[in-house]
Design an enzyme around this catalytic site. Structure first.
Site, mmCIF file in Angstrom:
data_model
loop_
_atom_site.group_PDB
_atom_site.id
_atom_site.type_symbol
_atom_site.label_atom_id
_atom_site.label_comp_id
_atom_site.label_asym_id
_atom_site.label_seq_id
_atom_site.Cartn_x
_atom_site.Cartn_y
_atom_site.Cartn_z
ATOM 1 N N SER A 82 36.379 12.129 43.447
ATOM 2 C CA SER A 82 36.348 13.345 42.650
ATOM 3 C C SER A 82 37.673 13.658 41.953
ATOM 4 C CB SER A 82 35.935 14.524 43.532
ATOM 5 O OG SER A 82 36.890 14.773 44.544
ATOM 6 N N SER A 99 38.045 10.140 47.440
ATOM 7 C CA SER A 99 38.251 10.799 46.150
ATOM 8 C C SER A 99 39.593 10.566 45.478
ATOM 9 C CB SER A 99 38.026 12.311 46.290
ATOM 10 O OG SER A 99 36.671 12.592 46.556
ATOM 11 N N LYS A 117 45.403 18.397 41.244
ATOM 12 C CA LYS A 117 43.960 18.488 41.030
ATOM 13 C C LYS A 117 43.520 19.952 40.947
ATOM 14 C CE LYS A 117 39.797 16.534 43.290
ATOM 15 N NZ LYS A 117 39.391 15.736 44.478
#
Length: 502
Positions: free
Chosen positions: A164, A188, A88
């Site tokens: 996210s 997330s 990420k």
């Protein structure tokens, strides 16, 4: 699910990790071959889904070449040696940009150190081919970013992949990479897994080290199968002295599956009502009930859990998130602050008026709520629940509640506060959208959660025709978007599971 699936017959991106390892061992394929196909898939589909934040091509080619030499010598470093794994945007890796999803961070220099997850991947021989997109500050369960734009779900390009860890969810569902590492502060990794038909684990807090150390945020493995997620977990679930909250322990192996037909020693809680938040869409409730029924039919004792809360506990937690976001916003150079996504900047503005004593009271309220959750669930070996209240959220939305971008994380956020392991595994579908079921475990019992996720996945009642070439936009059913308020969920629970004990 019924879709026409388009694939390249010979694409290595459709193969499992086990098939790729066998190919490396036989010499039929190399890690460079897999990387080349992965980069080709990115070129073909990323324009539709917008999941790649940074392409790490040159270093990935060096990593793949080195892995190929190890496989030829019969000395691979781990189960994931040579496999393409993404990280990420929020995870630092030497020489790569860190933007935390926001245009406000465009002047941050490239990383000069590897965060613990990136370091573990490199030590294990994985090929870190890309960083994936995310929303501003990770403070939204969507894929809307001031820097990257809108991330889209390949199952239906009009819908959100969640957040996210939005780019990780979208790319994995589209066949890009074998696995990915996201981070989870309120759901997330689990929320994108639910939207995108994946497996994801938020581990026991401290089991996977990270920087900066946190009591609630953790990295987590994401993959198209629980088995591949477990393989990734085995190499990143190790302590790191730089994270003073990381847990000691030796490297673990991939957990063995429970007995095929006998789970008589397992006590399972069925949680379908938190006592607040968005009501469940009936198809979400049905997927959770189906998972509970499969466990019961294998011998587990399944008991319905009464609502956890008798009043809405979210406001103090929302203010804690606001303080976190506002702190990051104030750390941005003044000339870039207006570049932060307005929905996030406006939402966290209230934090500037909160006193230190109010923040401390909020932290106490949140801890009390977390204790209530853990106490209510502590009598069970595992608990099954929804991951999300609805199905198929609009790609453009920042949150179901326009004023509180994390409010629809009600089913996932408390697992972060309790520190216990929680996984999501795809176990249903509605209107072509996957539905994830959440598995809660006791603290430090990550391996049981991983094993049961694999066990349930093998008994999944729907097929997963992966959208390796994204499916086009389809109109959203507003019922799936918002979730339908259904007062009959509790009654459905009893009838579908054949009389669950309460």
């Amino acid at each position: 699910m019924s879709h026409e699936v388009l694939t390249h017959e010979n694409s290595l991106t459709t193969r499992s990790s086990a098939e790729l390892r066998q190919g490396f061992m036989d010499g039929a394929i190399t890690p460079l071959d897999v990387l080349e196909d992965t980069l080709e898939r990115i070129a073909e589909v990323n324009g539709s889904i917008n999941g790649i934040a940074h392409l790490n091509r040159a270093e990935a080619e060096r990593q793949a070449a080195a892995s190929g030499e190890r496989w030829r010598a019969g000395r691979p470093l781990s189960l994931i040696d040579g496999l393409p794994v993404s990280i990420k945007d929020s995870i630092n890796a030497v020489g790569t940009p860190w933007r935390h999803g926001s245009r406000g961070h465009v002047e941050v220099p490239a990383a000069t150190t590897d965060s613990p997850p990136a370091a573990r991947l490199k030590e294990s021989g994985a090929v870190i081919f890309a960083k994936t997109t995310m929303p501003d500050f990770g403070m939204s369960a969507s894929g809307v970013s001031s820097l990257y734009g809108i991330v889209r779900n390949p199952w239906n390009l009009s819908t959100s992949p969640g957040g996210s860890s939005s780019g990780a969810g979208a790319t994995l569902a589209a066949g890009i990479g074998v696995a990915g590492i996201g981070t989870d502060i309120a759901g997330s990794v689990r929320i994108p897994a639910s939207h995108c038909g994946l497996f994801a684990l938020k581990p026991t807090q401290g089991r996977i080290a990270h920087l900066a150390p946190s009591t609630v945020r953790s990295p987590g493995p994401m993959a198209r199968s629980a088995r591949e997620g477990a393989e990734l977990y085995t190499v990143i679930a190790r302590p790191d002295p730089r994270d003073n909250s990381s847990l000691p322990g030796s490297p673990v192996g991939v957990p063995a599956l429970p007995g095929d037909t006998d789970l008589r020693d397992l006590r399972v809680g069925l949680l379908l009502d938190l006592g607040y938040g968005e009501a469940l869409h009936p198809d979400v409730a049905a997927a959770v009930l189906d998972a509970a029924a499969v466990l019961r039919d294998a011998g587990a004792e399944v008991c319905e859990v009464p609502p956890v809360f008798d009043e809405d506990p979210y406001a103090p937690l929302d203010r804690v998130f606001q303080v976190r976001a506002r702190t990051e916003w104030e750390g941005i150079p003044e000339h870039l602050r207006d570049d932060v996504l307005p929905a996030i900047a406006d939402w966290c503005l209230e934090a500037a008026t909160l006193s230190a004593t109010q923040h401390t009271r909020d932290l106490h309220h949140v801890q009390n709520s977390a204790t209530r959750v853990y106490d209510r669930l502590s009598g069970f070996d595992i608990v099954v629940s929804p991951t999300l209240p609805g199905v198929g959220y609009s790609a453009e939305m920042v949150g179901l509640d326009e004023d509180r971008p994390l409010a629809h994380c009600s089913w996932t956020c408390w697992g972060n506060q309790t520190g216990q392991p929680c996984a999501t595994v795809a176990f249903g579908a509605a209107d072509g959208h996957p539905i994830g079921v959440q598995i809660w475990g006791r603290r430090f019992d990550d391996e049981r959660v991983l094993a049961l996720a694999q066990w349930l996945e093998l008994r999944r009642p729907v097929e997963m025709p992966w959208p390796t070439f994204p499916f086009p936009d389809r109109p959203l059913d507003t019922g799936f978007y918002r979730g339908i308020r259904s007062p009959g969920v509790s009654g459905a629970a009893t009838s579908r599971t054949g009389g669950i004990a309460s």
